[in-house]
Design a protein around this motif. Structure first.
Motif, mmCIF file in Angstrom:
data_model
loop_
_atom_site.group_PDB
_atom_site.id
_atom_site.type_symbol
_atom_site.label_atom_id
_atom_site.label_comp_id
_atom_site.label_asym_id
_atom_site.label_seq_id
_atom_site.Cartn_x
_atom_site.Cartn_y
_atom_site.Cartn_z
ATOM 1 N N ARG A 104 83.737 31.114 -23.811
ATOM 2 C CA ARG A 104 84.298 29.866 -24.502
ATOM 3 C C ARG A 104 84.527 28.855 -23.552
ATOM 4 O O ARG A 104 84.280 27.654 -23.669
ATOM 5 C CB ARG A 104 85.295 30.253 -25.712
ATOM 6 C CG ARG A 104 85.627 28.934 -26.288
ATOM 7 C CD ARG A 104 86.829 29.272 -27.613
ATOM 8 N NE ARG A 104 87.337 27.824 -27.808
ATOM 9 C CZ ARG A 104 86.804 27.021 -28.324
ATOM 10 N NH1 ARG A 104 85.988 26.995 -28.750
ATOM 11 N NH2 ARG A 104 87.450 25.863 -28.736
ATOM 12 N N GLY A 105 85.271 29.103 -22.487
ATOM 13 C CA GLY A 105 85.837 28.315 -21.674
ATOM 14 C C GLY A 105 85.073 27.869 -20.595
ATOM 15 O O GLY A 105 85.456 26.992 -19.672
ATOM 16 N N ALA A 106 83.777 28.378 -20.400
ATOM 17 C CA ALA A 106 82.953 28.262 -19.263
ATOM 18 C C ALA A 106 82.398 26.712 -19.375
ATOM 19 O O ALA A 106 82.460 25.966 -20.248
ATOM 20 C CB ALA A 106 81.739 29.063 -19.286
ATOM 21 N N LYS A 107 82.345 26.259 -17.985
ATOM 22 C CA LYS A 107 81.769 24.997 -17.988
ATOM 23 C C LYS A 107 80.161 24.880 -17.926
ATOM 24 O O LYS A 107 79.642 25.469 -17.094
ATOM 25 C CB LYS A 107 82.070 24.321 -16.458
ATOM 26 C CG LYS A 107 83.635 23.999 -16.182
ATOM 27 C CD LYS A 107 83.734 23.308 -15.067
ATOM 28 C CE LYS A 107 85.335 23.142 -14.663
ATOM 29 N NZ LYS A 107 86.189 24.373 -14.618
ATOM 30 N N VAL A 108 79.490 24.461 -18.870
ATOM 31 C CA VAL A 108 78.266 24.562 -19.136
ATOM 32 C C VAL A 108 77.409 23.322 -19.135
ATOM 33 O O VAL A 108 78.048 22.152 -19.706
ATOM 34 C CB VAL A 108 78.011 25.122 -20.504
ATOM 35 C CG1 VAL A 108 76.488 25.236 -21.023
ATOM 36 C CG2 VAL A 108 78.631 26.487 -20.747
ATOM 37 N N LEU A 109 76.388 23.336 -18.203
ATOM 38 C CA LEU A 109 75.732 22.031 -18.066
ATOM 39 C C LEU A 109 74.370 22.157 -18.854
ATOM 40 O O LEU A 109 73.561 22.989 -18.439
ATOM 41 C CB LEU A 109 75.552 21.634 -16.822
ATOM 42 C CG LEU A 109 74.589 20.094 -16.380
ATOM 43 C CD1 LEU A 109 75.337 19.171 -17.006
ATOM 44 C CD2 LEU A 109 74.575 20.182 -14.978
ATOM 45 N N LEU A 110 73.977 21.656 -19.905
ATOM 46 C CA LEU A 110 72.771 21.603 -20.752
ATOM 47 C C LEU A 110 71.872 20.385 -20.198
ATOM 48 O O LEU A 110 72.305 19.093 -20.372
ATOM 49 C CB LEU A 110 73.044 21.538 -21.959
ATOM 50 C CG LEU A 110 71.670 21.257 -22.977
ATOM 51 C CD1 LEU A 110 70.859 22.335 -22.828
ATOM 52 C CD2 LEU A 110 72.210 21.131 -24.620
ATOM 53 N N ASN A 111 70.871 20.738 -19.385
ATOM 54 C CA ASN A 111 69.701 19.751 -19.234
ATOM 55 C C ASN A 111 68.836 19.418 -20.454
ATOM 56 O O ASN A 111 67.908 20.014 -20.697
ATOM 57 C CB ASN A 111 69.114 20.210 -18.018
ATOM 58 C CG ASN A 111 68.054 18.912 -17.457
ATOM 59 O OD1 ASN A 111 68.056 18.005 -18.077
ATOM 60 N ND2 ASN A 111 67.493 19.131 -16.346
ATOM 61 N N ILE A 112 69.057 18.281 -20.761
ATOM 62 C CA ILE A 112 68.268 17.547 -21.766
ATOM 63 C C ILE A 112 67.242 16.767 -20.887
ATOM 64 O O ILE A 112 67.353 15.722 -20.699
ATOM 65 C CB ILE A 112 68.889 16.702 -22.915
ATOM 66 C CG1 ILE A 112 70.052 17.498 -23.634
ATOM 67 C CG2 ILE A 112 67.686 16.042 -23.995
ATOM 68 C CD1 ILE A 112 69.517 18.483 -24.725
ATOM 69 N N THR A 113 65.972 17.572 -20.793
ATOM 70 C CA THR A 113 65.132 17.011 -20.129
ATOM 71 C C THR A 113 64.175 15.924 -20.502
ATOM 72 O O THR A 113 63.390 15.354 -19.875
ATOM 73 C CB THR A 113 64.157 18.321 -19.750
ATOM 74 O OG1 THR A 113 63.402 18.904 -20.848
ATOM 75 C CG2 THR A 113 64.605 19.172 -18.755
ATOM 76 N N GLY A 114 64.198 15.678 -21.861
ATOM 77 C CA GLY A 114 63.556 14.575 -22.360
ATOM 78 C C GLY A 114 64.324 14.005 -23.733
ATOM 79 O O GLY A 114 64.625 14.935 -24.497
ATOM 80 N N GLY A 115 64.336 12.734 -23.993
ATOM 81 C CA GLY A 115 64.754 12.323 -25.392
ATOM 82 C C GLY A 115 64.853 10.845 -25.754
ATOM 83 O O GLY A 115 64.699 10.129 -24.318
ATOM 84 N N GLY A 116 65.030 10.340 -26.463
ATOM 85 C CA GLY A 116 65.071 8.884 -26.961
ATOM 86 C C GLY A 116 63.716 8.219 -27.084
ATOM 87 O O GLY A 116 63.839 7.223 -27.248
#
Length: 441
Positions: free
Chosen positions: A382-394
């Motif tokens: 739960r406490g992990a630093k997670v980086l989610l790459n939203i590779t495309g949007g908007g």
């Protein structure tokens, strides 16, 4: 715009197989020594992570980019800490690397995809006398190169499966520098075959795909921007992949960041990669050891790829076993590969829109769905630093705010043409004529 002090001597190319170090001519895609295939990597004179506050966009990180010039008006990754989506996932520290169009968050990638990062860096690397660049794409890379090459009048031939044409829409009209070849009845692998054949013709130069260090180091700025915002490397990095260039890039950037004094013991981010459930060659190879690109039936592979929710993730020949490739970086990072089906990916896209406030692309939906499943399976603390790459949007917002131009093909060719030398020569001749009228061959 030249970068002062950035003749290509500010870095060297390193062969991951034999360790050979060499200067860069801006076009090299592999080591000239006779040995097994391996990816080149970059070694920079500067070991300090020092973003340039005087520069905007991706070239803020020019000290760690293999470039000789900077392009003006480029965007970069917008990074922020999520609250609502993080809470819904049960994560205490979820960071979003948003690559797309979202002005309120600083998202200024005008084609709505992180492929714009690699296109800008590739164009910053190539020498002026390179000739006509040949780029192969399943959609997003095509839009990125069409936009930047039109804007900066760089001659390029873009080869795409005909099914990808609807995604080839940009703010800058094509102009005479951009030529598009659509391959009917083709998938990404067929487009790659034709692109490689065209690039071997006089006057054309291969962009190189994943083998191009500029592509990977441009995509690596996703992690550089994240470390600026987070103040540290993430514990887990999440991305959907086709060829896996972005995942390779982030791992290479993490190795570079770990070389800084005082950071030698920093753990590498654990890669969590995602693919379509119906077509997941990297997932299959990682989980079972079976390489479907070696053992699968081509017709079955094509049919599976055609069913994919996110077609840009359907590279049939990913750089998996090559030295420096996906198997190696997954092993080094203790990584994992998951899949997500269309239902889960659509639900993830809708959840992101509701909770974060902007639309995202199908590939990003696949990544978010895979992250949700990994959390539910207890694979992330739960406490992990997670980086989610939203590779495309908007892109929905982009279409409302700006008039977009649909690029019509200059040539339409059958899939078989990619494998016939005589037809490839004819295609090259037609492209050299620069007749802007679409021609069906």
């Amino acid at each position: 715009m030249d970068l002062a002090g950035h003749h290509p001597s500010h870095y060297r190319l390193l062969c991951t197989v034999c360790g050979r170090r060499s200067p860069d001519d801006g076009l090299a895609l592999g080591c000239p020594e006779p040995h097994e295939p391996g990816l080149l990597r970059t070694e920079y004179q500067s070991t300090a992570f020092a973003p340039d506050p005087a520069r905007q966009g991706v070239f803020r990180y020019h000290r760690w980019l293999p470039v000789r010039r900077a392009l003006p008006d480029t965007g970069r990754t917008a990074v922020y800490r999520s609250e609502r989506l993080a809470a819904s996932l049960g994560l205490a520290e979820l960071w979003i690397a948003f690559n797309g169009y979202w002005p309120e968050r600083g998202g200024e990638l005008t084609t709505g995809s992180f492929k714009e990062l690699e296109a800008a860096t590739v164009l910053g690397r190539i020498p002026e006398e390179a000739g006509t660049l040949v780029v192969t794409s399943a959609g997003n890379t095509a839009a990125a190169f069409a936009e930047l090459c039109a804007r900066h009048e760089v001659p390029v031939v873009i080869v795409v499966p005909a099914s990808a044409l609807p995604r080839l829409r940009t703010r800058t009209p094509g102009g005479p520098s951009v030529r598009v070849v659509a391959v009917e009845g083709a998938d990404y692998a067929d487009a790659i075959a034709l692109g490689d054949a065209l690039a071997a013709r006089p006057g054309f130069t291969s962009e190189g795909g994943t083998r191009n260090v500029a592509r990977r180091d441009g995509l690596a700025t996703v992690l550089l921007a994240a470390v600026e915002a987070m103040g540290a490397l993430p514990d887990t990095y999440v991305q959907a992949i086709g060829s896996g260039a972005g995942a390779l890039a982030v791992h290479e950037a993490a190795l570079r960041l770990r070389c800084r004094p005082g950071h030698e013991e920093d753990p590498l981010p654990r890669l969590l990669l995602a693919q379509n459930a119906c077509y997941a060659p990297v997932h299959q190879a990682w989980r079972t050891g079976e390489r479907p690109w070696l053992t699968g039936i081509e017709q079955e592979q094509r049919a599976a790829a055609e069913r994919a929710f996110a077609p840009e993730l359907t590279n049939r020949r990913p750089p998996y076993d090559v030295r420096g490739g996906l198997h190696e970086v997954l092993t080094e990072s203790a990584g994992r590969v998951r899949t997500a089906d269309a239902t889960a990916a659509r639900a993830a896209m809708e959840a992101f829109r509701e909770l974060e406030g902007v639309d995202i692309e199908p590939a990003a939906g696949v990544a978010l769905a895979a992250l949700r499943d990994a959390v539910r399976a207890g694979e992330l603390a739960r406490g992990a630093k997670v980086l989610l790459n939203i590779t495309g949007g908007g892109r929905a917002r982009l279409a409302r705010d700006h008039e977009l131009t649909a690029h019509q093909p200059d040539l339409v060719v059958p899939r078989e043409a990619a494998y016939r030398a005589g037809e490839v020569a004819g295609i090259a001749d037609r492209l050299a004529l620069r007749d802007r009228r679409p021609v069906v061959v």
